[in-house]
Motif scaffolding. Sequence first.
Motif, mmCIF file in Angstrom:
data_model
loop_
_atom_site.group_PDB
_atom_site.id
_atom_site.type_symbol
_atom_site.label_atom_id
_atom_site.label_comp_id
_atom_site.label_asym_id
_atom_site.label_seq_id
_atom_site.Cartn_x
_atom_site.Cartn_y
_atom_site.Cartn_z
ATOM 1 N N GLY A 87 0.794 -1.210 0.000
ATOM 2 C CA GLY A 87 0.000 0.000 0.000
ATOM 3 C C GLY A 87 0.827 1.260 0.000
ATOM 4 N N LYS A 88 0.204 2.351 -0.416
ATOM 5 C CA LYS A 88 0.863 3.657 -0.366
ATOM 6 C C LYS A 88 1.081 4.121 1.066
ATOM 7 C CE LYS A 88 -0.248 5.560 -4.894
ATOM 8 N NZ LYS A 88 -0.794 6.724 -5.647
ATOM 9 N N ASP A 89 0.453 3.422 2.017
ATOM 10 C CA ASP A 89 0.661 3.731 3.428
ATOM 11 C C ASP A 89 1.944 3.115 3.971
ATOM 12 O OD1 ASP A 89 -0.021 1.060 3.430
ATOM 13 O OD2 ASP A 89 -1.841 1.288 4.620
ATOM 14 N N GLY A 90 2.701 2.431 3.092
ATOM 15 C CA GLY A 90 3.958 1.825 3.503
ATOM 16 C C GLY A 90 3.806 0.436 4.100
ATOM 17 N N ARG A 91 2.575 -0.067 4.184
ATOM 18 C CA ARG A 91 2.339 -1.382 4.761
ATOM 19 C C ARG A 91 2.128 -2.419 3.662
ATOM 20 N NH1 ARG A 91 -2.350 -1.516 8.839
ATOM 21 N NH2 ARG A 91 -1.276 -3.472 9.362
ATOM 22 N N GLN A 92 2.281 -3.680 4.027
ATOM 23 C CA GLN A 92 2.001 -4.758 3.081
ATOM 24 C C GLN A 92 0.905 -5.650 3.635
ATOM 25 O OE1 GLN A 92 6.039 -6.298 2.833
ATOM 26 N NE2 GLN A 92 5.421 -8.118 3.988
ATOM 27 N N TYR A 93 0.122 -6.207 2.711
ATOM 28 C CA TYR A 93 -1.078 -6.939 3.072
ATOM 29 C C TYR A 93 -1.112 -8.283 2.372
ATOM 30 C CZ TYR A 93 -2.484 -2.253 4.526
ATOM 31 O OH TYR A 93 -2.528 -1.011 5.126
ATOM 32 N N LEU A 94 -1.409 -9.332 3.129
ATOM 33 C CA LEU A 94 -1.608 -10.657 2.564
ATOM 34 C C LEU A 94 -3.000 -10.696 1.934
ATOM 35 C CD1 LEU A 94 -0.611 -13.561 2.184
ATOM 36 C CD2 LEU A 94 -1.475 -14.073 4.483
ATOM 37 N N ASP A 95 -3.045 -10.935 0.635
ATOM 38 C CA ASP A 95 -4.286 -10.783 -0.129
ATOM 39 C C ASP A 95 -5.022 -12.108 -0.248
ATOM 40 O OD1 ASP A 95 -6.325 -10.012 -1.757
ATOM 41 O OD2 ASP A 95 -5.086 -9.593 -3.513
ATOM 42 N N PHE A 96 -6.054 -12.277 0.579
ATOM 43 C CA PHE A 96 -6.917 -13.440 0.481
ATOM 44 C C PHE A 96 -8.249 -13.076 -0.180
ATOM 45 C CE2 PHE A 96 -5.678 -17.360 3.064
ATOM 46 C CZ PHE A 96 -4.331 -17.181 2.810
ATOM 47 N N THR A 97 -8.198 -12.062 -1.063
ATOM 48 C CA THR A 97 -9.338 -11.724 -1.905
ATOM 49 C C THR A 97 -9.087 -12.126 -3.358
ATOM 50 O OG1 THR A 97 -8.656 -9.509 -2.678
ATOM 51 C CG2 THR A 97 -9.662 -9.654 -0.477
ATOM 52 N N SER A 98 -7.818 -12.158 -3.753
ATOM 53 C CA SER A 98 -7.435 -12.428 -5.153
ATOM 54 C C SER A 98 -8.209 -11.541 -6.129
ATOM 55 C CB SER A 98 -7.656 -13.910 -5.499
ATOM 56 O OG SER A 98 -6.828 -14.736 -4.721
ATOM 57 N N GLY A 99 -8.430 -10.283 -5.734
ATOM 58 C CA GLY A 99 -9.173 -9.380 -6.615
ATOM 59 C C GLY A 99 -10.597 -9.853 -6.836
ATOM 60 N N ILE A 100 -11.219 -10.405 -5.796
ATOM 61 C CA ILE A 100 -12.544 -11.047 -5.829
ATOM 62 C C ILE A 100 -12.513 -12.270 -6.744
ATOM 63 C CG2 ILE A 100 -15.039 -10.689 -5.882
ATOM 64 C CD1 ILE A 100 -14.648 -7.741 -5.781
ATOM 65 N N GLY A 101 -11.578 -13.156 -6.443
ATOM 66 C CA GLY A 101 -11.495 -14.425 -7.160
ATOM 67 C C GLY A 101 -10.937 -14.327 -8.557
ATOM 68 N N VAL A 102 -10.170 -13.301 -8.831
ATOM 69 C CA VAL A 102 -9.635 -13.062 -10.177
ATOM 70 C C VAL A 102 -8.184 -13.517 -10.301
ATOM 71 C CG1 VAL A 102 -8.939 -11.236 -11.780
ATOM 72 C CG2 VAL A 102 -11.214 -11.196 -10.753
ATOM 73 N N SER A 103 -7.341 -13.099 -9.371
ATOM 74 C CA SER A 103 -5.892 -13.357 -9.466
ATOM 75 C C SER A 103 -5.589 -14.742 -8.900
ATOM 76 C CB SER A 103 -5.114 -12.266 -8.725
ATOM 77 O OG SER A 103 -5.417 -10.995 -9.255
ATOM 78 N N ASN A 104 -6.041 -15.779 -9.592
ATOM 79 C CA ASN A 104 -5.873 -17.145 -9.110
ATOM 80 C C ASN A 104 -4.410 -17.564 -9.034
ATOM 81 O OD1 ASN A 104 -8.610 -17.329 -8.905
ATOM 82 N ND2 ASN A 104 -8.854 -19.018 -10.340
ATOM 83 N N LEU A 105 -3.546 -16.889 -9.774
ATOM 84 C CA LEU A 105 -2.112 -17.163 -9.723
ATOM 85 C C LEU A 105 -1.364 -16.077 -8.954
ATOM 86 C CD1 LEU A 105 -1.550 -18.422 -13.384
ATOM 87 C CD2 LEU A 105 -1.698 -19.794 -11.296
ATOM 88 N N GLY A 106 -2.106 -15.304 -8.175
ATOM 89 C CA GLY A 106 -1.486 -14.192 -7.470
ATOM 90 C C GLY A 106 -1.278 -13.007 -8.409
ATOM 91 N N HIS A 107 -0.633 -11.980 -7.887
ATOM 92 C CA HIS A 107 -0.423 -10.758 -8.657
ATOM 93 C C HIS A 107 0.820 -10.872 -9.537
ATOM 94 C CE1 HIS A 107 -3.551 -8.641 -6.454
ATOM 95 N NE2 HIS A 107 -3.066 -9.164 -5.352
ATOM 96 N N ARG A 108 0.643 -10.527 -10.790
ATOM 97 C CA ARG A 108 1.724 -10.443 -11.776
ATOM 98 C C ARG A 108 2.545 -11.731 -11.890
ATOM 99 N NH1 ARG A 108 5.426 -6.567 -9.921
ATOM 100 N NH2 ARG A 108 6.468 -6.884 -11.890
ATOM 101 N N PRO A 109 1.913 -12.882 -12.101
ATOM 102 C CA PRO A 109 2.697 -14.104 -12.312
ATOM 103 C C PRO A 109 3.551 -13.963 -13.564
ATOM 104 C CG PRO A 109 0.391 -14.449 -12.897
ATOM 105 C CD PRO A 109 0.469 -13.112 -12.227
ATOM 106 N N LYS A 110 4.785 -14.409 -13.474
ATOM 107 C CA LYS A 110 5.774 -14.126 -14.523
ATOM 108 C C LYS A 110 5.359 -14.674 -15.887
ATOM 109 C CE LYS A 110 9.713 -13.844 -11.354
ATOM 110 N NZ LYS A 110 9.501 -12.404 -11.234
ATOM 111 N N GLU A 111 4.826 -15.901 -15.913
ATOM 112 C CA GLU A 111 4.471 -16.507 -17.201
ATOM 113 C C GLU A 111 3.354 -15.730 -17.897
ATOM 114 O OE1 GLU A 111 5.640 -19.855 -14.325
ATOM 115 O OE2 GLU A 111 4.507 -17.977 -14.267
ATOM 116 N N VAL A 112 2.392 -15.272 -17.111
ATOM 117 C CA VAL A 112 1.280 -14.506 -17.685
ATOM 118 C C VAL A 112 1.763 -13.121 -18.108
ATOM 119 C CG1 VAL A 112 -1.044 -13.618 -17.281
ATOM 120 C CG2 VAL A 112 -0.346 -15.785 -16.250
ATOM 121 N N GLU A 113 2.595 -12.523 -17.296
ATOM 122 C CA GLU A 113 3.137 -11.211 -17.642
ATOM 123 C C GLU A 113 3.940 -11.264 -18.940
ATOM 124 O OE1 GLU A 113 6.401 -8.505 -15.463
ATOM 125 O OE2 GLU A 113 4.489 -8.608 -14.370
#
Length: 384
Positions: free
Chosen positions: A25-51
């Motif tokens: 976050g811009k607040d300087g904190r980090q967050y463990l994301d158990f939303t996956s963008g509401i079930g979207v990021s099934n491979l997490g954020h920015r997976p290398k193969e997809v990128e």
Amino acid sequence: MSYLFPTYQRWEIEPEKAEGTMIFGKDGRQYLDFTSGIGVSNLGHRPKEVEQAIKTQLELFWHVSNLFPQSIQEEAAEKLAEASGLDCVFFANSGAEANEAAIKLARKATGRPKIITFLQSFHGRTFAGMAATGQDKIKQGFGSMLETFIHLPFNDLQALENELDAETAAVMIEIVQGEGGVHVANEEFIKEAAKLCSENGVLLIVDEIQTGIGRTGKPFAFQHFGIEPDIITVAKGLGNGLPIGAAAGKAELAEFFGPGSHGSTFGGNPISTAAASAVMEIVFDKDFLQKAAENGNYLFDLLQQHLCSMDIVKEIRGLGLMAGIELTVTAQPILAEMRQAGILALPAGEKVIRLLPPLNVTREEIEKAVHILKGTLRKHVITA
């Protein structure tokens, strides 16, 4: 002042970057994301193969329209068809658009007007999507809904038998009702519903928008029950964050979706289909799905072990890496406290906490999430 319509209740966190299971976050904190963008990021954020697949396509072309044959569309459609056991694919831009396509196709193919769906279901926010949805709260203020949508109690086979008739085009169902509170379909109900549809010339549409692309430990949730739907709809996890949706159907339905019958200017965009193809290459791998299923079992074991004895917890339910914890109190204040503690989760109705971690989440991350959830709930038990 914001120049955006206030259609969302936005959180207090503004992301600066995201990678894997973490949002920074811009607040300087980090967050463990158990939303996956509401079930979207099934491979997490920015997976290398997809990128990399996105970058490769970006250097070729971004958009040429569906007047042109595009190999990347055919590649993605083939993977989707093979994994689902279906034959033909229409690409859209979202889950709601995929459901619109499925509804149109069912009515045209059968020549019948009625679509049966279920209470607590969610099928989108377009007019057909709202009409199909079995939740009054999303329809308030929009006037009369489209006709010929019937909503029945979920898992009620007798109600379905009574309502299904010669005017019924399709039964449209979620195997797990995500937005409606993470309610899982009963196996007998699903199998008998499929049988009833087959015997009466009614198409079975399975809405896999949230459950598809590995979320439940199989490519699609319907595969847990050994049924063969006529149409499925997918979106969310298909593009891992790139906007894409799809309706897949049996070969005999192809004649009803000929030129001019349906379309989308941006549907099947090459950037999105490149992302989808890369996602499916990873997610539909047998070993990957096996590990995701094992992690889902591990998550449920921990939830049962640590939360079931709490008076504040009414029920824990779900399938695969799709968990719902129904509480005796409103979930939103608890979700806000969880965010302060560094874990992001979702509501599913007023009193349900929904966990949708990436499919490649680690056991250590699962343990951390359950530990934070337990600690947050314990405070509410003490202060209740």
